[in-house]
Design a protein around this motif. Structure first.
Motif, PDB file in Angstrom:
ATOM      1  N   MET A   1      48.293  80.468  29.890  1.00 51.14           N
ATOM      2  CA  MET A   1      49.657  79.997  29.776  1.00 51.14           C
ATOM      3  C   MET A   1      49.840  78.768  30.650  1.00 51.14           C
ATOM      4  O   MET A   1      49.766  78.835  31.862  1.00 51.14           O
ATOM      5  N   GLU A   2      50.084  77.693  30.007  1.00 52.58           N
ATOM      6  CA  GLU A   2      50.208  76.418  30.691  1.00 52.58           C
ATOM      7  C   GLU A   2      51.517  76.317  31.462  1.00 52.58           C
ATOM      8  O   GLU A   2      52.579  76.638  30.960  1.00 52.58           O
ATOM      9  N   GLY A   3      51.436  75.900  32.729  1.00 51.70           N
ATOM     10  CA  GLY A   3      52.630  75.684  33.544  1.00 51.70           C
ATOM     11  C   GLY A   3      53.353  76.950  33.924  1.00 51.70           C
ATOM     12  O   GLY A   3      54.534  76.922  34.197  1.00 51.70           O
ATOM     13  N   LYS A   4      52.673  78.080  33.927  1.00 51.95           N
ATOM     14  CA  LYS A   4      53.322  79.355  34.263  1.00 51.95           C
ATOM     15  C   LYS A   4      53.943  79.288  35.657  1.00 51.95           C
ATOM     16  O   LYS A   4      53.280  78.932  36.611  1.00 51.95           O
ATOM     17  N   GLY A   5      55.214  79.615  35.754  1.00 49.78           N
ATOM     18  CA  GLY A   5      55.908  79.612  37.039  1.00 49.78           C
ATOM     19  C   GLY A   5      56.468  78.260  37.417  1.00 49.78           C
ATOM     20  O   GLY A   5      57.325  78.154  38.262  1.00 49.78           O
ATOM     21  N   ALA A   6      55.971  77.194  36.795  1.00 56.01           N
ATOM     22  CA  ALA A   6      56.433  75.862  37.152  1.00 56.01           C
ATOM     23  C   ALA A   6      57.827  75.582  36.584  1.00 56.01           C
ATOM     24  O   ALA A   6      58.648  74.962  37.221  1.00 56.01           O
ATOM     25  N   THR A   7      58.073  76.057  35.354  1.00 51.69           N
ATOM     26  CA  THR A   7      59.364  75.824  34.714  1.00 51.69           C
ATOM     27  C   THR A   7      59.918  77.155  34.231  1.00 51.69           C
ATOM     28  O   THR A   7      59.297  77.826  33.425  1.00 51.69           O
ATOM     29  N   ALA A   8      61.086  77.496  34.722  1.00 53.62           N
ATOM     30  CA  ALA A   8      61.724  78.743  34.305  1.00 53.62           C
ATOM     31  C   ALA A   8      62.476  78.511  33.000  1.00 53.62           C
ATOM     32  O   ALA A   8      62.811  77.383  32.648  1.00 53.62           O
ATOM     33  N   ASP A   9      62.748  79.584  32.308  1.00 51.20           N
ATOM     34  CA  ASP A   9      63.523  79.561  31.082  1.00 51.20           C
ATOM     35  C   ASP A   9      64.904  78.966  31.376  1.00 51.20           C
ATOM     36  O   ASP A   9      65.615  79.448  32.258  1.00 51.20           O
ATOM     37  N   PRO A  10      65.315  77.914  30.664  1.00 55.15           N
ATOM     38  CA  PRO A  10      66.622  77.288  30.932  1.00 55.15           C
ATOM     39  C   PRO A  10      67.794  78.267  30.814  1.00 55.15           C
ATOM     40  O   PRO A  10      68.746  78.172  31.586  1.00 55.15           O
ATOM     41  N   GLN A  11      67.727  79.194  29.851  1.00 53.03           N
ATOM     42  CA  GLN A  11      68.808  80.174  29.728  1.00 53.03           C
ATOM     43  C   GLN A  11      68.851  81.083  30.948  1.00 53.03           C
ATOM     44  O   GLN A  11      69.931  81.417  31.430  1.00 53.03           O
ATOM     45  N   LEU A  12      67.697  81.466  31.455  1.00 55.45           N
ATOM     46  CA  LEU A  12      67.632  82.302  32.649  1.00 55.45           C
ATOM     47  C   LEU A  12      68.173  81.540  33.855  1.00 55.45           C
ATOM     48  O   LEU A  12      68.948  82.079  34.644  1.00 55.45           O
ATOM     49  N   GLN A  13      67.787  80.287  33.981  1.00 54.32           N
ATOM     50  CA  GLN A  13      68.296  79.467  35.092  1.00 54.32           C
ATOM     51  C   GLN A  13      69.821  79.360  35.022  1.00 54.32           C
ATOM     52  O   GLN A  13      70.498  79.453  36.036  1.00 54.32           O
ATOM     53  N   HIS A  14      70.350  79.144  33.815  1.00 54.14           N
ATOM     54  CA  HIS A  14      71.800  79.035  33.635  1.00 54.14           C
ATOM     55  C   HIS A  14      72.481  80.357  34.006  1.00 54.14           C
ATOM     56  O   HIS A  14      73.493  80.362  34.707  1.00 54.14           O
ATOM     57  N   PHE A  15      71.922  81.465  33.549  1.00 53.84           N
ATOM     58  CA  PHE A  15      72.472  82.783  33.866  1.00 53.84           C
ATOM     59  C   PHE A  15      72.491  83.015  35.377  1.00 53.84           C
ATOM     60  O   PHE A  15      73.499  83.457  35.935  1.00 53.84           O
ATOM     61  N   ILE A  16      71.395  82.690  36.035  1.00 54.66           N
ATOM     62  CA  ILE A  16      71.298  82.880  37.491  1.00 54.66           C
ATOM     63  C   ILE A  16      72.325  82.012  38.207  1.00 54.66           C
ATOM     64  O   ILE A  16      72.980  82.463  39.150  1.00 54.66           O
ATOM     65  N   GLU A  17      72.491  80.777  37.759  1.00 47.51           N
ATOM     66  CA  GLU A  17      73.470  79.882  38.377  1.00 47.51           C
ATOM     67  C   GLU A  17      74.891  80.418  38.199  1.00 47.51           C
ATOM     68  O   GLU A  17      75.687  80.414  39.142  1.00 47.51           O
ATOM     69  N   ILE A  18      75.223  80.907  37.002  1.00 43.82           N
ATOM     70  CA  ILE A  18      76.554  81.465  36.741  1.00 43.82           C
ATOM     71  C   ILE A  18      76.794  82.685  37.627  1.00 43.82           C
ATOM     72  O   ILE A  18      77.852  82.821  38.253  1.00 43.82           O
TER      73      ILE A  18
END
Length: 90
Positions: A1-18
């Motif tokens: 899996m390329e870039g694993k851990g480097a970029t999180a799922d944008p929806q997950l990031q948005h949920f965490i920020e909210i």
């Protein structure tokens, strides 16, 4: 899996920020309630007298003004330094 851990799922990031914003808001409300209760509530009773009610209104307004002032200063600091340290929020 390329870039694993480097970029999180944008929806997950948005949920965490909210959720993080909700938590910060709840902390502010709790802090405001505690501060204003201590300042304004002399003798708990079945109704608030007009003096106590005005004290609460003024206290909440000053708390909001102060919080907004601090947020604005943090934004100015962020812009002037080109970055923002997460430790300043905690």
């Amino acid at each position: 899996m390329e870039g694993k851990g480097a970029t999180a799922d944008p929806q997950l990031q948005h949920f965490i920020e909210i959720e993080s914003q909700k938590q910060r808001f709840q902390q502010l409300v709790h802090q405001m309630t505690e501060v204003c209760w201590e300042k304004c509530m002399d003798k708990p009773g079945p109704k608030l007298d007009s003096r106590t009610e005005m004290c609460f209104v003024n206290c909440v307004e000053r708390f909001i003004d102060t919080s907004q002032f601090i947020l604005n200063r943090l934004e100015q600091t962020q812009k002037s330094k080109g970055g923002f340290s997460e430790t300043m929020l905690d």
